[in-house]
Motif scaffolding. Structure first.
Motif, mmCIF file in Angstrom:
data_model
loop_
_atom_site.group_PDB
_atom_site.id
_atom_site.type_symbol
_atom_site.label_atom_id
_atom_site.label_comp_id
_atom_site.label_asym_id
_atom_site.label_seq_id
_atom_site.Cartn_x
_atom_site.Cartn_y
_atom_site.Cartn_z
ATOM 1 N N ASN A 1 -6.422 4.058 25.883
ATOM 2 C CA ASN A 1 -7.281 5.235 26.025
ATOM 3 C C ASN A 1 -7.965 5.607 24.718
ATOM 4 N N ASP A 2 -7.814 4.762 23.709
ATOM 5 C CA ASP A 2 -8.328 5.069 22.376
ATOM 6 C C ASP A 2 -9.706 4.429 22.194
ATOM 7 N N PHE A 3 -10.726 5.091 22.749
ATOM 8 C CA PHE A 3 -12.081 4.557 22.642
ATOM 9 C C PHE A 3 -13.088 5.683 22.807
ATOM 10 N N THR A 4 -14.321 5.408 22.440
ATOM 11 C CA THR A 4 -15.437 6.334 22.656
ATOM 12 C C THR A 4 -16.586 5.539 23.268
ATOM 13 N N TYR A 5 -17.667 6.258 23.579
ATOM 14 C CA TYR A 5 -18.871 5.612 24.098
ATOM 15 C C TYR A 5 -20.016 5.666 23.080
ATOM 16 N N ALA A 6 -19.674 5.935 21.806
ATOM 17 C CA ALA A 6 -20.701 6.110 20.783
ATOM 18 C C ALA A 6 -21.567 4.860 20.617
ATOM 19 N N ASP A 7 -20.955 3.681 20.774
ATOM 20 C CA ASP A 7 -21.714 2.443 20.585
ATOM 21 C C ASP A 7 -22.296 1.907 21.887
ATOM 22 N N ASP A 8 -22.250 2.712 22.937
ATOM 23 C CA ASP A 8 -22.702 2.247 24.260
ATOM 24 C C ASP A 8 -23.531 3.323 24.969
ATOM 25 N N PRO A 9 -24.581 3.825 24.301
ATOM 26 C CA PRO A 9 -25.330 4.944 24.894
ATOM 27 C C PRO A 9 -26.054 4.581 26.187
ATOM 28 N N GLN A 10 -26.401 3.319 26.380
ATOM 29 C CA GLN A 10 -27.118 2.903 27.587
ATOM 30 C C GLN A 10 -26.194 2.402 28.692
ATOM 31 N N GLY A 11 -24.901 2.349 28.415
ATOM 32 C CA GLY A 11 -23.953 1.912 29.432
ATOM 33 C C GLY A 11 -23.901 0.419 29.646
ATOM 34 N N LEU A 12 -24.241 -0.357 28.615
ATOM 35 C CA LEU A 12 -24.216 -1.812 28.763
ATOM 36 C C LEU A 12 -22.789 -2.332 28.905
ATOM 37 N N LYS A 13 -21.832 -1.652 28.287
ATOM 38 C CA LYS A 13 -20.420 -2.005 28.467
ATOM 39 C C LYS A 13 -19.853 -1.252 29.664
ATOM 40 N N THR A 14 -19.890 0.065 29.572
ATOM 41 C CA THR A 14 -19.355 0.920 30.629
ATOM 42 C C THR A 14 -20.517 1.665 31.271
ATOM 43 N N PRO A 15 -20.911 1.306 32.488
ATOM 44 C CA PRO A 15 -22.069 1.957 33.113
ATOM 45 C C PRO A 15 -21.950 3.478 33.114
ATOM 46 N N LEU A 16 -23.088 4.132 32.943
ATOM 47 C CA LEU A 16 -23.098 5.596 32.934
ATOM 48 C C LEU A 16 -22.560 6.163 34.239
ATOM 49 N N SER A 17 -22.770 5.458 35.333
ATOM 50 C CA SER A 17 -22.322 5.950 36.631
ATOM 51 C C SER A 17 -20.903 5.527 36.994
ATOM 52 N N SER A 18 -20.225 4.779 36.137
ATOM 53 C CA SER A 18 -18.877 4.352 36.465
ATOM 54 C C SER A 18 -17.958 5.569 36.622
ATOM 55 N N GLY B 1 -5.850 -1.628 33.601
ATOM 56 C CA GLY B 1 -6.011 -0.376 32.885
ATOM 57 C C GLY B 1 -6.811 -0.519 31.606
ATOM 58 N N ALA B 2 -7.074 -1.738 31.186
ATOM 59 C CA ALA B 2 -7.882 -1.950 29.987
ATOM 60 C C ALA B 2 -9.298 -1.432 30.223
ATOM 61 N N PRO B 3 -9.826 -0.563 29.343
ATOM 62 C CA PRO B 3 -11.178 -0.028 29.545
ATOM 63 C C PRO B 3 -12.251 -1.041 29.180
ATOM 64 N N LEU B 4 -13.368 -0.985 29.889
ATOM 65 C CA LEU B 4 -14.500 -1.853 29.550
ATOM 66 C C LEU B 4 -14.974 -1.607 28.124
ATOM 67 N N ALA B 5 -14.795 -0.391 27.637
ATOM 68 C CA ALA B 5 -15.237 -0.070 26.278
ATOM 69 C C ALA B 5 -14.532 -0.943 25.246
ATOM 70 N N LEU B 6 -13.307 -1.392 25.545
ATOM 71 C CA LEU B 6 -12.552 -2.234 24.615
ATOM 72 C C LEU B 6 -12.479 -3.684 25.070
ATOM 73 N N ALA B 7 -12.724 -3.924 26.339
ATOM 74 C CA ALA B 7 -12.674 -5.289 26.882
ATOM 75 C C ALA B 7 -13.866 -5.475 27.807
ATOM 76 N N PRO B 8 -15.089 -5.580 27.259
ATOM 77 C CA PRO B 8 -16.299 -5.553 28.089
ATOM 78 C C PRO B 8 -16.542 -6.812 28.917
ATOM 79 N N GLU B 9 -15.979 -7.955 28.532
ATOM 80 C CA GLU B 9 -16.297 -9.211 29.210
ATOM 81 C C GLU B 9 -15.211 -9.681 30.165
ATOM 82 N N LYS B 10 -13.958 -9.495 29.791
ATOM 83 C CA LYS B 10 -12.855 -9.925 30.648
ATOM 84 C C LYS B 10 -11.648 -9.030 30.416
ATOM 85 N N ASP B 11 -10.751 -9.033 31.396
ATOM 86 C CA ASP B 11 -9.584 -8.170 31.334
ATOM 87 C C ASP B 11 -8.691 -8.553 30.152
#
Length: 449
Positions: free
Chosen positions: A297-314, A275-285
């Protein structure tokens, strides 16, 4: 009184004793339960069973008190017709509800394997009139509640149970693909439920319950008469079969090691299995984050506009873009629904590559006064298209209906374009329901009497 305190604090006077608990109460976790589909063969018998079931349907009045189990009830348009609802009232319901999910297949992009012609019986036949759902936090409470409503049904003739499906998730409340689920519920203004960090600002109660101010400042037009419409809402039900082995094969075909496979799977979903989001744990669970409702659930995508952490299509980013800058503008706050989705069937290991042909999947339940409109929007714009995110014709990798050469992009330098993604969830059927208030259930039961 607790309700007077809520009214003074929030400035919204929700009539909790009239609203069904499923609208504002969180589903138990772990959970046990049953969905039942009923047909009304005799109007008099249908009205009588509503009168008897009204006492079993749980209100939201005790929203702050633990309860072992609760029952909810919903009615389709054919069900309202079968009960003898006056034509003027029937005409006051929106057109898409009156047509039903099967006839809205075009708007929903339910073609190919998802076409109504391939649905399980009795979905889409017009015979589904009532939907009963029981949610419980223990097996004993579940059996007790199901037995109680079955006793009421047995007392009345003219009612046929068309189908019954048990569901549940124990002990870790994971979905068919092995992922912790059920995040990101909207906070309903005046509900008294504070929610968790990351749930976003409070949304007006009128987006989820008829008769209260909505995000526009005015109540959404509700079915007539007020005795029927007020304190009710709409419920969308869609049953999916999950092709877990196909998902596993795709992951194995595109990643070599266990770590690479888990990362790729997380890129597709947007979260790790914990359940850990990629936005907070981008490399490993990070299971500690996944298990903490104040962090997961406490995160945003402000620092990830290109989806390098969380893909736009995820999947999770599509279904809740949060602060992502969308290519096609949309008011996200009127696209919010309350989800009471449930998992059914047996578990299949993440390394299983052969389908054992056992039933497993997801019952998607969405609640809100705009739930039908929202589903049709999501299906056409956010799930089965990528234009709103600027990813072309890519579709939601988990619930999108994929073509012959479906693709999924993992942004990076260089990006990875994965081809051959399959449809991992096939629609087995669904219905549009109206979820009346408890007084409205009695009102329906008293028609022509």
């Amino acid at each position: 009184m607790v309700f007077e305190g809520i009214k003074a604090w929030f400035g919204v006077d929700i009539e909790f004793d009239k609203v069904q608990a499923a609208i504002v109460r969180m589903r138990p976790e772990p959970y046990f339960g049953t969905h039942a589909l009923l047909e009304i063969r005799d109007a008099r018998g249908g009205r009588e069973v509503l009168r008897r079931l009204a006492e079993r349907v749980t209100s939201a009045a005790d929203w702050d008190k633990p309860r072992a189990a609760w029952t909810s009830l919903a009615i389709t348009h054919p069900g309202l017709v079968a009960l003898g609802v006056p034509e003027a009232s029937l005409a006051s319901f929106p057109e898409n509800f009156r047509e039903g999910m099967a006839k809205r297949a075009g708007a929903l992009r339910d073609g190919g394997p998802n076409s109504p012609s391939n649905w399980e019986q009795p979905f889409g036949t017009g015979r589904v009139h009532l939907g009963l759902s029981v949610y419980a936090d223990s097996e004993s409470a579940w059996h007790s509640e199901v037995a109680a409503y079955e006793e009421k049904l047995a007392e009345v003739s003219g009612i046929e149970v068309l189908g019954r499906q048990d569901f549940g998730a124990q002990p870790d409340s994971v979905n068919a693909f092995g992922y912790k689920d059920g995040f990101t519920q909207p906070k309903v203004q005046g509900s008294g439920v504070s929610g968790f960090p990351g749930d976003g600002r409070e949304i007006k109660a009128g987006e989820f319950i008829f008769g209260y101010p909505s995000e526009t400042g005015r109540p959404v037009f509700m079915p007539a008469p007020d005795e029927l419409g007020r304190n009710g809402t709409f419920l969308v039900f869609r049953k999916y079969h999950s092709h877990v082995a196909a998902f596993n094969r795709f992951i194995h075909a595109n990643a070599r090691t266990e770590g690479e496979r888990e990362l790729l799977a997380a890129k597709i979903v947007g979260r790790w299995r914990s359940g850990a989001p990629l936005a907070l744990a981008p490399e490993k669970d990070n299971p500690a984050i996944g298990q903490d409702p104040r962090r997961n659930n406490d995160f945003t995508y402000a620092d990830d506009p290109q989806g390098l952490k969380t893909p736009l299509s995820s999947h999770v980013r599509r279904m809740n873009p949060r602060d992502t800058k969308l290519k096609v503008l949309s008011d996200v706050n009127i696209r919010r629904v309350i989800r009471r989705s449930t998992t059914y069937g047996t578990h299949l290991d993440k390394d299983a590559l052969i389908d054992d042909r056992q039933p497993r999947g997801l019952d998607y339940l969405a609640i809100g006064v705009r739930a039908i409109d929202t589903l049709e929007f999501l299906q056409s714009e956010w799930i089965n298209s990528g234009n709103f995110m600027g990813v072309g014709q890519e579709k939601d990798p988990m619930i999108g209906l994929q073509g012959k050469d479906g693709t999924f992009t993992v942004p990076g330098v260089p990006p990875r374009y994965l081809r051959g993604i399959e449809t991992f969830n096939t629609l087995l059927g669904g219905e549009y329901f109206f979820m009346p208030s408890i007084p409205a259930i009695r009102w329906l039961g008293d028609l022509k009497n």
